[in-house]
Write a protein that holds these residues in place. Sequence first.
Motif, short mmCIF file in Angstrom:
data_model
loop_
_atom_site.label_atom_id
_atom_site.label_comp_id
_atom_site.label_asym_id
_atom_site.label_seq_id
_atom_site.Cartn_x
_atom_site.Cartn_y
_atom_site.Cartn_z
N GLU A 439 50.87 -21.12 -39.32
CA GLU A 439 51.72 -21.30 -40.49
C GLU A 439 52.73 -22.41 -40.23
OE1 GLU A 439 53.39 -17.44 -41.43
OE2 GLU A 439 54.19 -17.33 -39.40
N CYS A 440 53.26 -22.91 -41.34
CA CYS A 440 54.26 -23.96 -41.23
C CYS A 440 55.58 -23.29 -40.86
CB CYS A 440 54.40 -24.69 -42.56
SG CYS A 440 55.67 -25.96 -42.52
N HIS A 441 56.26 -23.83 -39.85
CA HIS A 441 57.51 -23.19 -39.47
C HIS A 441 58.63 -23.53 -40.44
CE1 HIS A 441 57.68 -27.17 -37.74
NE2 HIS A 441 58.98 -27.05 -37.60
N ARG A 442 58.37 -24.48 -41.36
CA ARG A 442 59.42 -24.86 -42.31
C ARG A 442 59.20 -24.29 -43.70
NH1 ARG A 442 59.23 -30.74 -42.81
NH2 ARG A 442 61.46 -30.70 -43.24
N CYS A 443 57.98 -23.77 -43.97
CA CYS A 443 57.68 -23.27 -45.31
C CYS A 443 57.09 -21.87 -45.22
CB CYS A 443 56.63 -24.15 -45.98
SG CYS A 443 57.08 -25.88 -46.07
N SER A 444 57.19 -21.12 -46.33
CA SER A 444 56.45 -19.86 -46.34
C SER A 444 55.02 -20.17 -46.78
CB SER A 444 57.13 -18.82 -47.22
OG SER A 444 57.78 -19.42 -48.32
N VAL A 457 47.98 -29.50 -41.29
CA VAL A 457 48.87 -30.16 -42.23
C VAL A 457 49.45 -29.11 -43.19
CG1 VAL A 457 49.07 -31.93 -44.02
CG2 VAL A 457 47.45 -32.23 -42.15
N CYS A 458 50.76 -29.17 -43.40
CA CYS A 458 51.35 -28.32 -44.41
C CYS A 458 51.29 -29.07 -45.74
CB CYS A 458 52.79 -27.98 -44.07
SG CYS A 458 53.61 -27.09 -45.41
N HIS A 459 50.60 -28.50 -46.73
CA HIS A 459 50.45 -29.20 -48.00
C HIS A 459 51.70 -29.12 -48.86
CE1 HIS A 459 45.75 -29.34 -47.94
NE2 HIS A 459 46.31 -29.99 -46.96
N HIS A 460 52.72 -28.44 -48.37
CA HIS A 460 53.94 -28.30 -49.16
C HIS A 460 55.04 -29.23 -48.68
CE1 HIS A 460 52.04 -25.02 -51.19
NE2 HIS A 460 51.60 -24.64 -50.01
N CYS A 461 55.18 -29.39 -47.36
CA CYS A 461 56.24 -30.28 -46.87
C CYS A 461 55.67 -31.49 -46.15
CB CYS A 461 57.21 -29.54 -45.96
SG CYS A 461 56.50 -29.13 -44.36
N GLY A 462 54.35 -31.51 -45.96
CA GLY A 462 53.72 -32.67 -45.35
C GLY A 462 53.75 -32.67 -43.82
ZN ZN Z 1 55.70 -26.99 -44.62
#
Ligand code: ZN
Length: 724
Positions: A439-444, A457-462
């Motif tokens: 999981e992205c450590h910056r987004c849920s 790749v996190c598709h929410h924060c890039g």
């Molecule tokens: Zn993210």
Amino acid sequence: MPVIRVALPLPLRQHFDYLLSAEQQVQIGSRLRVPFGKRELIGIAWQLNPADHYPLAQLKPIIAIIDPQPVLTEPLRQLLTFAAEYYHHPLGEVLTAALPALLREGKSLADYQQYAWQLTAAGAGATTADFKRSPRQLALWQALQPGSLAATELLANHPRKALQQLAEKGLIQQQLLPLTPFSQRGLKQPALQLTADQALAVTAINQTANRFQCLLLEGVTGSGKTEVYLQAIAPLLDTGQQVLVIVPEIGLTPQTLARFQSRFQAPVLCWHSNLTDTERLNCWRQTQAGSAAIVIGTRSALFLPFARLGLIIIDEEHDQSLKQQDGFRYHARDLAIKRAAIESCPILLGSATPSLESLYNCQQQRFIPLSLHNRAGGQAMPRYKLVDLKQQVLQFGLASQTLQSIRQQLQQGLQVMLFLNRRGFAPALSCQECGWMTECHRCSAFTTYHKQSRQLVCHHCGATKAVPRQCKQCGSARLAPVGQGTEQLEENLQQLFPEVAITRLDRDTTRRKGALNSALQSINQSGPRLILGTQMLAKGHHFPFVTLVVIVDVDGALYSSDFRAPEQLAQLLTQVAGRAGRGSSPGTVLLQTHHPEHALLQDIIHNGYASFARSALLERQQTRLPPYQHLALFRAEAVQSALCQQWLTELAAIAKTLPGLELLGPLSSPMEKRAGKFRWQLHLYSSQRPLLHQALTTLLATLQSWALSRQVKWQLDVDPVDLS
Ligand code: ZN
Ligand code: ADP
Ligand code: ZN
């Protein structure tokens, strides 16, 4: 001493006044250079002597007047003022959206020159035989008419090299482009014989010439809406009026541009974010001078300074990307309607799946409804079939019935399109021992596994990360992809159909300039082919050889908390399905689902979008949701969740005292954390637009002074379309 109020490109909700000397003659709407703190800024002269009294001693004189003539004419100033008020956004930032970068930087229009290409005498005397071995040079030579000038922008879809080569051969030469209203009349190619529905629509549109009227053209996929646009435009060009066509996606501009350019003698330009600053300024100048007859552009084209606007067309008016999702959050359709009102010209909205807002406006008799009921070439509408995934053995996510249908189509030399709205290889990697997921450590959110680029790749924060070798939780090395994205589906299809050509269309495969276009070109060649991709496939493209569309996974979208989700799903399904059977063979759509009994799916496949939309509107009325109420949204983001909650709670407390409002929240956003910040929302509903606006004005005035307002990042979204 005269005082001039200047609109400055700053994110501040306040006025800036400056002194003029007695001999300084300033035209409202022209650019000025002014001092601002230690800097110099370029702003627009907005209002002369706006108030009765000034603290004159505190005002500074302007530095210089840049333009002798306004760059922003009265209609545009009116539009921008309206936009700033309606969206409660600082005027300075609204201006930034409306002016090309070179003008914002202060480039003088007096030294502005623009070039065009022209056939030389030798070029005019050449024949097709002279270009036997160079089709590109031939195409370019054919695009240039003897005796007329083509601005460089008009030749943007021809390779630069071909221009050079023809110039070296002495067949073409460059000239200064005179900025005068276009004089080319008539058609390059004859118009098609209209169907009865199309003819009715064209007549109705032409009856609205020279006055403000909004029309909605609801035409099933493949019904020939573009032909209606072209024929409605033709008589306007003959009277020297200009036309603006807004398309939701930059990807749609090249093919729309090509269709318009091959029809009209008059110049057709494009406007989008991939143009260079100089190209943008050139387009801006040509619309202002009236030498551009038609501009096809994305959202911000609506701020172009047309000299004689005769019609605005919004294609795919339901498309969410018409709404700007950050900064100055305007809706291009809604502002374009205002622009048409200001210019006293008609505006035509077109779609196979109109927004509920526009259908509501038709019901209220604010818009004139026009319909195209059938496909233009007489093709049948595609047939839907539900494929029940329950208790099925799937191969790479595809049911055996689906695979069989795909095989049949390919054997007949036809094309199949597979729609999967997830790019990347897999939505996450998961530990086979303990179940941990990347999981992205910056987004849920989980991080998507991209196999080719070997990244998560996190598709929410890039955020991107290398693929871990071990599970973060238990240390096991057994990490495996879960779920399926387009990258994986492509690999699977290669394995299943090794001999078949495959084209994948998603943001990863089309990032390179020109990649989308060359993919579309290969799709437009006949022969068996598998086409797969994300919602990019749903957007207006014409795929003549696709006979089967497979919607690999509808279920993800069936159960969502967003009240717009059903509308968006219905639009997406209808649009994707609409790519099938547009050529000579009839089309079929397979919907793979675990919920074949779901009411929304049943309604769409049996009754179609129009029927769905009618019942969806009824539901919105009963639940008092837009368009039956107006909605504005405050969003708050902060590293600490409690700060957002506190800020919105205080805002809600004040809002409760204001008349005519219904509140929802504060609630945490559907995606609770993004890019390291927690996110909360407060929804404000009102059945009366003026009351909502008054409330927003009051709230904005109050919150400016709060200390907390500096600790949370907040935004206001009027008429939001995306509630995430
Ligand atoms: Zn993210
Ligand atoms: P839409 O935008 O409504 O999906 P298009 O404008 O792309 O549809 O038209 C679909 C196809 O039908 C195109 O190939 C177009 O050339 C063709 N077409 C449109 N109008 C006519 C007509 N009146 N007669 C024959 N073909 C037509
Ligand atoms: Zn583990």
